[in-house]
Each structure stands twice: as C-alpha cells, then as structure tokens.
Scaffold this motif. Sequence first.
Motif, PDB file in Angstrom:
ATOM      1  N   ALA A 140       2.206  -5.351 -22.001  1.00 54.64           N
ATOM      2  CA  ALA A 140       1.404  -5.032 -20.826  1.00 54.64           C
ATOM      3  C   ALA A 140       0.872  -3.608 -20.948  1.00 54.64           C
ATOM      4  CB  ALA A 140       2.245  -5.169 -19.557  1.00 54.64           C
ATOM      5  N   VAL A 141      -0.431  -3.449 -20.807  1.00 56.51           N
ATOM      6  CA  VAL A 141      -1.057  -2.133 -20.941  1.00 56.51           C
ATOM      7  C   VAL A 141      -2.083  -1.947 -19.831  1.00 56.51           C
ATOM      8  CG1 VAL A 141      -0.753  -2.092 -23.449  1.00 56.51           C
ATOM      9  CG2 VAL A 141      -2.877  -2.972 -22.476  1.00 56.51           C
ATOM     10  N   LYS A 142      -2.489  -0.713 -19.624  1.00 58.28           N
ATOM     11  CA  LYS A 142      -3.538  -0.392 -18.658  1.00 58.28           C
ATOM     12  C   LYS A 142      -4.900  -0.412 -19.354  1.00 58.28           C
ATOM     13  CE  LYS A 142      -1.554   0.838 -14.624  1.00 58.28           C
ATOM     14  NZ  LYS A 142      -1.993   0.371 -13.293  1.00 58.28           N
ATOM     15  N   LEU A 155     -10.121  -0.732 -23.738  1.00 63.27           N
ATOM     16  CA  LEU A 155      -8.803  -0.296 -24.202  1.00 63.27           C
ATOM     17  C   LEU A 155      -8.934   0.736 -25.309  1.00 63.27           C
ATOM     18  CD1 LEU A 155      -6.752  -3.624 -24.475  1.00 63.27           C
ATOM     19  CD2 LEU A 155      -6.261  -1.686 -22.981  1.00 63.27           C
ATOM     20  N   GLY A 165      -7.620   1.997 -13.546  1.00 61.07           N
ATOM     21  CA  GLY A 165      -7.250   0.973 -14.500  1.00 61.07           C
ATOM     22  C   GLY A 165      -6.400  -0.109 -13.872  1.00 61.07           C
ATOM     23  N   VAL A 166      -6.324  -1.250 -14.565  1.00 61.82           N
ATOM     24  CA  VAL A 166      -5.471  -2.352 -14.134  1.00 61.82           C
ATOM     25  C   VAL A 166      -4.612  -2.772 -15.319  1.00 61.82           C
ATOM     26  CG1 VAL A 166      -7.104  -3.150 -12.399  1.00 61.82           C
ATOM     27  CG2 VAL A 166      -7.223  -4.070 -14.722  1.00 61.82           C
ATOM     28  N   THR A 167      -3.511  -3.440 -15.022  1.00 57.89           N
ATOM     29  CA  THR A 167      -2.605  -3.881 -16.077  1.00 57.89           C
ATOM     30  C   THR A 167      -3.042  -5.230 -16.619  1.00 57.89           C
ATOM     31  OG1 THR A 167      -0.753  -2.700 -15.062  1.00 57.89           O
ATOM     32  CG2 THR A 167      -0.212  -4.442 -16.630  1.00 57.89           C
ATOM     33  N   ILE A 168      -3.094  -5.319 -17.945  1.00 54.62           N
ATOM     34  CA  ILE A 168      -3.438  -6.573 -18.608  1.00 54.62           C
ATOM     35  C   ILE A 168      -2.409  -6.865 -19.694  1.00 54.62           C
ATOM     36  CG2 ILE A 168      -5.910  -6.250 -18.171  1.00 54.62           C
ATOM     37  CD1 ILE A 168      -6.112  -5.544 -21.226  1.00 54.62           C
ATOM     38  N   GLN A 169      -2.493  -8.049 -20.273  1.00 60.41           N
ATOM     39  CA  GLN A 169      -1.586  -8.466 -21.343  1.00 60.41           C
ATOM     40  C   GLN A 169      -2.343  -8.510 -22.661  1.00 60.41           C
ATOM     41  OE1 GLN A 169       1.742  -9.158 -20.954  1.00 60.41           O
ATOM     42  NE2 GLN A 169       1.963  -9.382 -23.183  1.00 60.41           N
ATOM     43  N   THR A 170      -1.761  -7.908 -23.707  1.00 58.66           N
ATOM     44  CA  THR A 170      -2.368  -7.949 -25.035  1.00 58.66           C
ATOM     45  C   THR A 170      -1.527  -8.805 -25.978  1.00 58.66           C
ATOM     46  OG1 THR A 170      -1.201  -5.960 -25.807  1.00 58.66           O
ATOM     47  CG2 THR A 170      -3.345  -5.645 -24.744  1.00 58.66           C
TER      48      THR A 170
END
Length: 257
Positions: A140-142, A155, A165-170
């Motif tokens: 999980a990253v911003k 990113l 920013g919002v948190t997403i999954q890589t």
Amino acid sequence: MANFSDFWQYGVVKTLRKWKAAALSPITAARSSGPVRSAYGVLMTPNWQDTTFRYCIFGTYGRDLSDLLLRRCDDFVFVDIGANQGLYSLLAAQNPRCRSVIAFEPVPATHQRLAANVAMNGGAERTILHRLAIADSVGAVKISVAAGHTGTATLAGRKAQTGGGVTIQTIDAALVDPLLAGDLPLFVKIDVEGLEAVVISELTKTRAFARIDAIFYEVDNRWANAADIEALLRGAGFTNFAKYGRGHHYDILATRS
C-alpha cells in the motif's frame, strides 16, 4: 513536410481542441443530465470538474490510439495500464476482434467511474478491472492526485500536487503475470505519468511479455528518458518505434518486427 504536419496536428489542432473543451464544457454541462456521449462515440459518467473527462468528451486526445484499437483486424487482448475513466478500454471493447480488456486503475474514485463507464457501454462482459497499480514493489502506497485532473495522478516521485494523495495497492511482475494469462497477442497501453520505464521493466519479467506485440506508451521528457525506455524495449525484442506528437510530451508505439 513531416515537421509541418506534426506541428499542425499536434500543435495547432490539439491546442484548438483544448480551447474547445474549456469553452464548451460549462455549456454542455448545463444542458446535459445523465451519461455523456464523448467525441469518440462511447458513453461516460459526468465528471465535468475533471480535465481528463472534458478532454475525453471533446476529443482532445486526437485519433491516434483510438484508430489503432478500432482498426486492428486480428484477435487480441487490450491491456490498459493507467486506465483512468476508461476511454481506451471502452474503445477497444468496440472492436469485435478484441477478445478481452484488462484494465488497471488504482485510484479508488477514478476506478469507480471506470467501472460505471464499462457497465453502460458494450463489452462489459469481456472487461476485467483491477484496482491496482503496477510497480517494482508490492504494498500500500500513497499516490499523488491533482485536484481537477485525474490524468496526472502519479507514483513517480515528482513534486506533490495540489489535492493531496490517496492510498493505493501496487503489484509487481510476479503478481501481474497470472492476471495476463492466456494465448492471444497483447496490445498494451501505458499512461502512468513518469513510471512508464518501471512498468515496462516489470512486464519484461513476466511470461506474458512474449505475447505483447505492441506497446503504446506516453513520454514526457521532463521526467522520463525516452532513450532509456527505447533501449529497454529493444533489448526485449521490439524493433519499431513510431512517434505520435511533438514537443516534450508525446506518445510512442513500439512493435516487434
């Protein structure tokens, strides 16, 4: 002659399309209710405050990629990395030769609009959506998201944009590979605002990479090195590179012999 043609198509005409989008958006927004039909013929959920949406509606992006997708005459799978609200996923699905669409869009709000747009256009049953970003790590990253322009979410570590920013999954290559499983050739579009080299590098590590016969990717010389990306692709078997656009921001179509 070629330089003049590029100047006219990507300089003058594209600038006029941007002005048209800015001038007509308030009028069209006031007159419309419900889904909006874009200049490309597909329906989209209203999102008038967003520059990317307005560009889709008024055809600001031109016909380069849309024509490539609609005119392809052999069976293929379209992989849309950085799908945003789904313009090119929707267009690919209009081509009966496109057997499936695999779209990656990690930003939750944008992904929701993507899903809504897919649902009201033909080809939904052949479209697979992933709320994921492809990177060189898993977790999980911003992601930086600019207010009013979803197409600039990045990113790539550039200066923070207004809007936070919002948190997403890589996911990385190991997790991408099963998502691309199959036998058909892959046409890949990459629009990830400066992370193109990372995404391409991860794709080269997958078994699916051998099936990729075309990659249409964005280059912005302010934060990407076009020569490095081309060298990476040449080393992986791509030999033809066609440029679409001019100036510091343009697209490249890489294909095999």
